[in-house]
Design an enzyme around this catalytic site. Structure first.
Site, PDB file in Angstrom:
ATOM      1  N   CYS A  83      -9.890  89.826 106.684  1.00 47.98           N
ATOM      2  CA  CYS A  83      -8.913  90.847 107.256  1.00 47.98           C
ATOM      3  C   CYS A  83      -9.558  92.390 107.179  1.00 47.98           C
ATOM      4  O   CYS A  83      -9.139  93.092 108.271  1.00 47.98           O
ATOM      5  CB  CYS A  83      -7.755  90.857 106.138  1.00 47.98           C
ATOM      6  SG  CYS A  83      -7.957  90.862 104.581  1.00 47.98           S
TER       7      CYS A  83
HETATM    8  N1  LIG Z   1      -4.001  86.670 103.045  1.00 52.51           N
HETATM    9  C1  LIG Z   1      -4.561  86.985 103.989  1.00 52.51           C
HETATM   10  O1  LIG Z   1      -4.179  88.243 104.355  1.00 52.51           O
HETATM   11  C2  LIG Z   1      -5.766  86.663 104.477  1.00 52.51           C
HETATM   12  C3  LIG Z   1      -6.096  85.370 104.231  1.00 52.51           C
HETATM   13  N2  LIG Z   1      -7.386  84.876 104.577  1.00 52.51           N
HETATM   14  C4  LIG Z   1      -7.880  83.472 104.063  1.00 52.51           C
HETATM   15  O2  LIG Z   1      -6.913  82.468 104.575  1.00 52.51           O
HETATM   16  C5  LIG Z   1      -7.143  81.384 103.413  1.00 52.51           C
HETATM   17  C6  LIG Z   1      -5.793  81.541 102.790  1.00 52.51           C
HETATM   18  O3  LIG Z   1      -5.359  82.741 102.256  1.00 52.51           O
HETATM   19  P1  LIG Z   1      -3.892  82.685 101.619  1.00 52.51           P
HETATM   20  O4  LIG Z   1      -2.914  82.121 102.505  1.00 52.51           O
HETATM   21  O5  LIG Z   1      -3.760  84.211 101.644  1.00 52.51           O
HETATM   22  O6  LIG Z   1      -3.968  82.178 100.314  1.00 52.51           O
HETATM   23  P2  LIG Z   1      -2.876  81.547  99.634  1.00 52.51           P
HETATM   24  O7  LIG Z   1      -3.301  81.290  97.973  1.00 52.51           O
HETATM   25  O8  LIG Z   1      -1.314  82.325  99.844  1.00 52.51           O
HETATM   26  O9  LIG Z   1      -2.740  79.984 100.066  1.00 52.51           O
HETATM   27  C7  LIG Z   1      -3.816  79.074  99.725  1.00 52.51           C
HETATM   28  C8  LIG Z   1      -3.266  77.555 100.252  1.00 52.51           C
HETATM   29  O10 LIG Z   1      -4.391  76.729 100.079  1.00 52.51           O
HETATM   30  C9  LIG Z   1      -3.909  75.665  99.250  1.00 52.51           C
HETATM   31  N3  LIG Z   1      -4.696  75.193  98.133  1.00 52.51           N
HETATM   32  C10 LIG Z   1      -5.121  75.684  97.108  1.00 52.51           C
HETATM   33  N4  LIG Z   1      -6.062  75.249  96.374  1.00 52.51           N
HETATM   34  C11 LIG Z   1      -6.474  74.228  97.151  1.00 52.51           C
HETATM   35  C12 LIG Z   1      -7.356  73.157  97.064  1.00 52.51           C
HETATM   36  N5  LIG Z   1      -8.185  72.928  95.933  1.00 52.51           N
HETATM   37  N6  LIG Z   1      -7.460  71.974  97.995  1.00 52.51           N
HETATM   38  C13 LIG Z   1      -6.518  72.081  99.125  1.00 52.51           C
HETATM   39  N7  LIG Z   1      -5.634  73.135  99.225  1.00 52.51           N
HETATM   40  C14 LIG Z   1      -5.524  74.125  98.280  1.00 52.51           C
HETATM   41  C15 LIG Z   1      -2.556  76.089  98.571  1.00 52.51           C
HETATM   42  O11 LIG Z   1      -1.790  74.969  98.341  1.00 52.51           O
HETATM   43  P3  LIG Z   1      -0.540  75.188  97.277  1.00 52.51           P
HETATM   44  O12 LIG Z   1       0.086  76.493  97.329  1.00 52.51           O
HETATM   45  O13 LIG Z   1       0.314  73.937  97.601  1.00 52.51           O
HETATM   46  O14 LIG Z   1      -1.290  74.792  96.059  1.00 52.51           O
HETATM   47  C16 LIG Z   1      -1.998  77.160  99.642  1.00 52.51           C
HETATM   48  O15 LIG Z   1      -1.342  76.423 100.849  1.00 52.51           O
HETATM   49  C17 LIG Z   1      -8.220  82.018 102.546  1.00 52.51           C
HETATM   50  O16 LIG Z   1      -9.426  81.371 102.754  1.00 52.51           O
HETATM   51  C18 LIG Z   1      -8.157  83.379 102.967  1.00 52.51           C
HETATM   52  O17 LIG Z   1      -9.355  84.034 102.445  1.00 52.51           O
HETATM   53  C19 LIG Z   1      -8.100  85.487 105.707  1.00 52.51           C
HETATM   54  C20 LIG Z   1      -7.619  86.664 106.152  1.00 52.51           C
HETATM   55  C21 LIG Z   1      -6.622  87.376 105.572  1.00 52.51           C
HETATM   56  C1  LIG Z   2      -5.642  92.563  98.614  1.00 53.96           C
HETATM   57  C2  LIG Z   2      -6.894  91.488  98.599  1.00 53.96           C
HETATM   58  O1  LIG Z   2      -7.165  91.039  97.394  1.00 53.96           O
HETATM   59  N1  LIG Z   2      -7.496  91.110  99.760  1.00 53.96           N
HETATM   60  C3  LIG Z   2      -8.585  90.211  99.907  1.00 53.96           C
HETATM   61  C4  LIG Z   2      -8.554  89.734 101.147  1.00 53.96           C
HETATM   62  C5  LIG Z   2      -9.192  88.346 101.341  1.00 53.96           C
HETATM   63  C6  LIG Z   2      -9.303  87.962 102.902  1.00 53.96           C
HETATM   64  O2  LIG Z   2      -9.344  88.606 103.848  1.00 53.96           O
HETATM   65  O3  LIG Z   2      -9.598  86.885 103.057  1.00 53.96           O
HETATM   66  P1  LIG Z   2     -11.098  86.331 103.242  1.00 53.96           P
HETATM   67  O4  LIG Z   2     -11.637  86.526 101.932  1.00 53.96           O
HETATM   68  O5  LIG Z   2     -10.659  85.126 103.699  1.00 53.96           O
HETATM   69  O6  LIG Z   2     -11.903  87.194 104.063  1.00 53.96           O
HETATM   70  C7  LIG Z   2      -9.718  90.636  99.008  1.00 53.96           C
HETATM   71  O7  LIG Z   2      -9.965  91.722  99.200  1.00 53.96           O
HETATM   72  O8  LIG Z   2     -10.660  89.644  98.675  1.00 53.96           O
END
Ligand SMILES: NC(=O)C1=CN([C@@H]2O[C@H](COP(=O)(O)OP(=O)(O)OC[C@H]3O[C@@H](n4cnc5c(N)ncnc54)[C@H](OP(=O)(O)O)[C@@H]3O)[C@@H](O)[C@H]2O)C=CC1
Ligand SMILES: CC(=O)N[C@@H](CCC(=O)OP(=O)(O)O)C(=O)O
Length: 333
Positions: free
Chosen positions: A145
């Protein structure tokens, strides 16, 4: 029946936004939404905003996902590689996590720990040549992000030779959803409300990703947690090498990019204007005292920073119009 898609990690924040976008997409049909601890729960018990979506989270198993034409992985770092390797080559995959973003294996291990899983096509269509590369790929690594907000602000300036790539400074504020649903310790409302706090100071994992995507050779990134659910505002400064107009460089670079908007002169980006959209808003100027170029970039971290970007890449991989199912306009106020 349209194109069959599945989301692994659908109970998370990025996964929930993917479900919302897929439900409104004219060509995509959801065939599976998987979770970890929430497996067995109705989707609406976790994502009440998706009222009417009559689905139950399945367990995250390759067999559940293998039937789809395209799978989105929205899993914690380190969890994507084994799952992706167990899917047939014919299934297209967009990984929202970091497992496959970096070319430098040592940098991956330094910032994320463990062994590097390999490098996929980088999922930022607005980089030169990348739209065609994504369209031809079956495996795409979606952007981080902070990385997308910063890269869109900086890459054209480095490519044009308009700034010194060895002196880039970024300070970027993020809403709390950037940390994922699982993050609890410092994100409880009582601690985040009314506070701004830096974190991962001097060692954020997106630095090698931004350097790889922009060509910057030395970059300082200070992330700041902001008391809002969504949004990233990145302020990027760099030393000019000549007298190029930074705003004109950006406007030229993104003339044909449907989601990147260089704002009218004098208007500076607001995160609120990007919420719910797949847009990035940019503005550039010059610091009258130091002479440094300043570019400010705003995105929705769950939109262009995660799920929106993933759908944009999926559209390209599937031969669909790049903008299908995505909004240029944010919701306000
Ligand atoms: N949030 C953001 O703004 C951004 C996120 N990302 C990336 O996207 C991915 C998801 O992020 P985000 O949605 O924020 O994270 P969350 O913590 O909100 O969600 C994580 C998801 O992964 C599942 N999960 C957790 N542990 C495991 C495991 N051991 N095996 C399989 N599934 C698992 C969870 O399931 P359950 O809840 O059912 O346990 C949940 O569905 C990450 O790699 C993150 O870095 C990238 C850019 C931006
Ligand atoms: C607020 C906050 O904690 N943000 C996360 C952003 C994670 C993210 O963008 O995801 P990836 O690690 O998949 O790139 C951080 O700074 O680590």
């Amino acid at each position: 029946m349209g194109i069959r898609v599945a989301v692994a990690g659908a109970s998370g924040y990025a996964g929930g936004e993917l479900l919302r976008l897929i439900a409104g997409h004219p060509e995509l049909d959801m065939v599976a939404a998987t979770a970890h601890r929430q497996a067995g729960a109705p989707v609406t018990a976790v994502h009440p905003q998706l009222v009417g979506l009559d689905l139950v989270f399945a367990a995250t198993e390759p067999a559940t996902l293998a039937d789809a034409d395209l799978v989105f992985l929205a899993l914690p770092h380190g969890e994507s590689a084994a799952l992706a390797a167990a899917l047939p080559e014919t299934v297209r995959v967009v990984d929202l996590g970091a497992d496959h973003r970096l070319r430098d294996a040592a940098a991956w291990t330094r910032y994320y720990g463990g062994e590097h899983a390999g490098t996929w096509t980088y999922g930022l269509p607005e980089l030169p040549g990348q739209r065609a590369a994504i369209a031809a790929a079956t495996r795409v690594a979606n952007t981080g992000c902070y990385a997308v907000a910063t890269t869109l602000a900086l890459a054209p300036l480095v490519a044009a030779g308009a700034v010194d790539p060895a002196d880039v400074v970024v300070v970027a504020a993020s809403g709390t959803s950037g940390a994922g649903r699982a993050a609890k310790t410092n994100l409880l409302g009582s601690e985040v409300m009314g506070d701004l706090s830096p974190y991962k100071v001097g060692a954020h994992q997106h630095v090698p990703e931004i350097k790889q995507a922009t060509g910057a050779t030395s970059l300082s990134l200070t992330p700041v947690l902001a008391p809002m659910p969504r949004g990233i505002l990145a302020t990027v400064t760099a030393v000019p090498t000549g007298d190029a107009d930074p705003r004109a460089v950006l406007a030229r670079a993104y003339a044909d990019a449907p989601f990147v908007h260089v704002l009218p002169e004098g208007a500076w980006p607001h995160t609120a204007a990007t919420l719910g959209s797949n847009s990035c808003h940019l503005q550039a100027g010059v610091d009258v005292d130091s002479g440094r170029l300043i570019v400010v970039s705003a995105i929705d971290n769950l939109g262009k920073g995660a799920a929106g970007q993933a759908v944009q890449c999926a559209n390209l991989m599937l031969g669909l119009p790049e903008t299908m199912g995505l909004s240029v306009w944010g919701i306000a106020p």
